[in-house]
Enzyme design. Structure first.
Site, PDB file in Angstrom:
ATOM      1  N   SER A  93      -6.955  -6.676  -8.149  1.00  0.00           N
ATOM      2  CA  SER A  93      -5.974  -5.577  -8.057  1.00  0.00           C
ATOM      3  C   SER A  93      -6.296  -4.634  -6.916  1.00  0.00           C
ATOM      4  O   SER A  93      -5.402  -4.048  -6.314  1.00  0.00           O
ATOM      5  CB  SER A  93      -5.994  -4.753  -9.347  1.00  0.00           C
ATOM      6  OG  SER A  93      -5.166  -5.311 -10.322  1.00  0.00           O
ATOM      7  N   ASP A 120       3.717  -1.517 -10.128  1.00  0.00           N
ATOM      8  CA  ASP A 120       2.471  -1.296 -10.873  1.00  0.00           C
ATOM      9  C   ASP A 120       2.722  -0.395 -12.088  1.00  0.00           C
ATOM     10  O   ASP A 120       3.780  -0.485 -12.703  1.00  0.00           O
ATOM     11  CB  ASP A 120       1.429  -0.685  -9.912  1.00  0.00           C
ATOM     12  CG  ASP A 120      -0.001  -1.104 -10.240  1.00  0.00           C
ATOM     13  OD1 ASP A 120      -0.453  -0.820 -11.365  1.00  0.00           O
ATOM     14  OD2 ASP A 120      -0.658  -1.689  -9.368  1.00  0.00           O
ATOM     15  N   HIS A 172      -4.063   2.724 -12.901  1.00  0.00           N
ATOM     16  CA  HIS A 172      -4.103   1.544 -12.036  1.00  0.00           C
ATOM     17  C   HIS A 172      -3.156   1.675 -10.845  1.00  0.00           C
ATOM     18  O   HIS A 172      -3.522   1.398  -9.697  1.00  0.00           O
ATOM     19  CB  HIS A 172      -3.747   0.325 -12.892  1.00  0.00           C
ATOM     20  CG  HIS A 172      -3.921  -0.999 -12.228  1.00  0.00           C
ATOM     21  ND1 HIS A 172      -2.929  -1.588 -11.473  1.00  0.00           N
ATOM     22  CD2 HIS A 172      -4.963  -1.869 -12.207  1.00  0.00           C
ATOM     23  CE1 HIS A 172      -3.355  -2.766 -11.030  1.00  0.00           C
ATOM     24  NE2 HIS A 172      -4.587  -2.952 -11.456  1.00  0.00           N
TER      25      HIS A 172
END
Length: 774
Positions: free
Chosen positions: A548, A137, A210
């Protein structure tokens, strides 16, 4: 010989003209066992190979070498050099790089995982404390309480990974919870030049948020109190709170580059992860041109479970990504919590919306003038309707609530544009394509999001009242905080990418859905909650939406299942999650589609919504070996070379072709596509093998719910197991008659096959698609 697809992919990816050839990154697969003995290492051999094809005095630089899930290297090459490489006898494939993008605290409770649960999944697996989840990620913010190592035992002895230091990230940033961290940027910098280190960290540290968010969803520790500006207040916890984490940073300002992603897979597998979580995706291409499909095959081949997000391209069909059958593909559903923020209009009407705005609200009881940006006089009506930067005239919006249409720029950025122009609030209205799907955001000014029908009603009111001589349009926004026990839930999130599978229609994707809307999880210090650069607010937890967020829920659940059943393969774990999934909501009705309010289908939710407790004891599993995946590729008409690129093995397709068709892969769902070439009656069959993981002496009987207009038979109708681990086969025959369709059109119907021994229920969706050729 170069394949036509290789040429087409080069043409589609190259922006240069033949006279001004721009180098770009390629991933090169090499016959690993043919290294001449004069080279001490494979790296020396690869450097020599690059020198031999380059007329330049300085040959292309190696970006990465790969030796675990893939054998070869990546380098920046001209088109001429890439074509020369193809002619060398030890080169198997030259794959053009693609760029991918990320698919952006009640969920454990909603899934039925509670700390006090002494007999359930968390207890039996000791929270997965000997297992490692690798998160590929944007990196990690290691100081967050979600990553504390209190009460955790020593790092598992099998672990070979490291904590790579870099900018603002010491090797001591790791602990017994976050046991590994690496970063990969050579592919990114080969395309974009040297990174801007004032905005990005040349280290595993997360400058986006994220990666921190997804890692804490998968395996965050229990943290109390947790909230975002008071919203969703309670305990934050990941799915596998005691599992170890390793962060592999591959995503940067311009995206996530294939050569870096493949390097992360290579490192994660060598380091000893048990599960890989990947909330990243891009366009669907054949598996032998897809670095994620190639890397994940190498991982699954070594017993590592890989879950990937389905993408946020919904609600349209054929939008699902990460569709390889060895990857578990996860779509997004809602949970039973929302954040209502209603619009009250001057005519007394109330339009429901959602928001996470946490600053000073609008004055209670006061109505504010409201304007639709797209109807402003002067300027570009299209740009101003979307509230794009610089599009709003301060004279027209100052002191007013502004209605902005969704699209083009980010939802939070629209609020910043309104705020800069002097607006006091924003109503963010969905377009027709977005339907009624709503995402709550941490706006920088009082703002709420409303669905397409609500947006239409507000615009009509603003237009009519603006023309009225007696009154001008007014509105206010009323923030109602956090609401729980919402019905119906789950609902398939509007943005969640949908089937059918664009690469392999015989494999139903997504596989399952999991919580992905408005999920509370850890967040870095240096990133404002809205994600826009001017937002300097600091929070420890943020609420985000996307597939996600759904993917790491499944990564964490897979870790718990693997801890409880160490002998299970990645396919067995996915089978348990799929065959135990549910398709009814908390009203007892089939889950609905958020975008339309209508009933959703298997193309939206796959096998259904994950149910952790039932997955723990599924009764039967559908297992798949690497050789069966290779047979599937044979039956998908991949060449021997194509299959070798994916599997690193030489395939023998003669047996696979005799065994049947691609739909005969031992998958827990069944999908058949009939081409109606003037035939009236059509039929196909599936062969499946189930393994008993339930009780020793058990008898399973089948219940068939055929798709409408089809006949489905299963032989035998009863499976008699004498022992645990025993495998039995059954045959499913599907017969149907042609339906009236326009040329190029298709029709999809679904049903199910259910095996039950009275204690376990093992359900497989069955999908029949009729296509009328052009």
């Amino acid at each position: 010989m170069l394949s036509l697809l290789f040429f087409l992919s080069l043409l589609s990816l190259t922006t240069s003209s033949s006279t001004n050839e721009q180098p770009r990154t390629f991933i090169v697969q090499v016959k690993h066992d043919t290294k001449p003995s004069i080279f001490p290492t494979h790296q020396h051999w690869y450097i020599s190979t690059l020198s031999s094809i380059s007329p330049e005095t300085t040959p292309p630089r190696l970006l990465h070498t790969y030796d675990t899930v893939f054998h070869g290297f990546s380098a920046k090459l001209s088109l001429t050099e890439s074509l020369k490489l193809q002619t060398l006898p030890h080169i198997i494939a030259v794959i053009p790089e693609r760029v991918r993008h990320v698919h952006t605290t009640r969920s454990p409770h909603f899934l039925g995982l509670k700390t006090t649960d002494s007999a359930g999944l968390l207890k039996e697996s000791d929270f997965g404390s000997d297992l490692v989840i690798g998160v590929i990620d944007t990196g990690v913010w290691p100081e967050r309480q979600s990553f504390n190592d209190h009460d955790l035992g020593p790092v598992p002895s099998k672990w070979k990974g490291v904590c790579v230091s870099g900018k603002d990230f010491a090797s001591s940033s790791c602990n017994r919870k976050l046991i590994g961290a690496r970063f990969f940027c050579n592919g990114y910098e080969a395309t974009n030049g040297k990174m801007n280190e004032t905005t990005e960290y040349r280290s595993p540290r997360d400058s986006d948020g994220h990666g921190t968010h997804t890692a804490s969803i998968a395996a965050g520790r229990y943290v109390f109190p947790a909230s975002t500006f008071g919203y969703a207040r309670g305990v934050a916890a990941g799915m596998a709170p005691k599992a170890r984490l390793a962060a592999y940073k591959v995503c940067w300002g311009a995206g996530c580059y294939d050569s870096d992603i493949l390097a992360a897979f290579d490192a994660a597998v060598a380091d000893g992860v048990d599960v890989i979580s990947l909330s990243v995706g891009g366009v669907v291409v054949p598996y032998y041109l897809d670095a994620i499909a190639i890397g994940s095959f190498g991982a699954v081949d070594r017993g590592i479970f890989v879950s990937a997000s389905a993408g946020n391209g919904g609600p349209g069909g054929l939008t699902v990504t990460n569709v390889a059958p060895w990857v578990t593909t996860v779509g997004a559903g809602t949970i039973d919590r929302d954040f209502p923020a209603d619009v009250k209009l001057g005519n007394g009407k109330v339009i429901s919306g959602v928001s996470l705005y946490g600053g000073p609200g609008l004055a209670p009881g006061k109505m504010y003038p409201v304007v639709y940006a797209g109807s402003s006089e002067g300027g570009d009506g299209y740009s101003s309707s979307l509230c794009l930067e610089g599009s709003l005239d301060p004279k027209l919006v100052e002191g007013k609530i502004v209605v902005c249409d969704r699209g083009i720029n980010s939802r939070a950025a629209k609020g910043e544009v309104v705020k800069t122009a002097g607006g006091v609030g924003m109503i963010l209205a969905n377009g027709v394509f977005d339907g009624e799907g709503l995402v709550a955001d941490c706006h920088v000014l009082p703002a709420t999001a409303v669905g397409a029908s609500g947006g239409d009603e507000i615009r009509r009111y603003v237009s009519a009242a603006s023309k009225s001589k007696s009154s001008s349009p007014t509105a206010t926004i009323v923030f109602r905080g956090t609401r729980v026990n919402v019905r119906p839930a789950p609902v398939v999130a509007s943005f969640s990418a949908r089937g059918p599978n664009p690469e392999s229609p015989e494999i139903l994707k997504p596989d399952v859905i999991a919580p992905g809307l408005n999920i509370l999880a850890a967040w870095p210090d240096k990133v404002g909650p809205s994600g826009i650069p001017s937002d300097k607010r600091k929070i420890e937890f943020n609420i985000l939406s996307g597939t996600s967020m759904a993917c790491p829920h499944v990564s964490g659940l897979a870790t718990l299942l693997k801890a409880a059943h160490p002998e299970w393969s990645p396919a067995a774990i996915r089978s348990a999650l799929m065959t135990s999934a549910y398709t009814v909501d908390n009203r007892g009705e089939t889950m609905i589609d958020e975008s339309t309010g209508n009933v959703s289908t298997v193309l939206d939710f796959g096998a259904g919504h994950v149910h952790p407790q039932k997955a723990m004891d599924p009764g039967l599993i559908y297992d798949i070996t690497s050789f069966e995946y290779m047979d599937f590729l044979c039956n998908s008409n991949y060449t021997i070379t194509n299959i070798r690129v994916v599997s690193r093995r030489n395939a023998d397709c003669s047996g696979a072709k005799r065994a049947g068709h691609a739909g005969n892969l031992n998958y827990p769902s069944l999908s058949v596509v009939f081409q109606q070439y003037g035939k009236h009656q059509m039929s196909s069959h599936f062969i499946r093998t189930v393994t008993n993981v339930g009780d020793a002496n058990s008898v399973y009987k089948v219940t068939i719910r055929p798709p409408s207009g089809t006949s489905v038979t299963v032989k035998p109708e009863k499976l008699v197991f004498r022992r645990v681990g025993q495998k039995l086969n059954f045959l499913v025959r599907v017969e149907t008659i042609a339906v009236k369709l326009a040329p190029g059109a298709s029709s999809m119907k679904s049903g199910s096959i259910m095996w039950s021994d009275g204690k376990h229920t093992v359900t497989s969706p069955i999908v029949v698609t009729m296509q009328q050729p052009l």
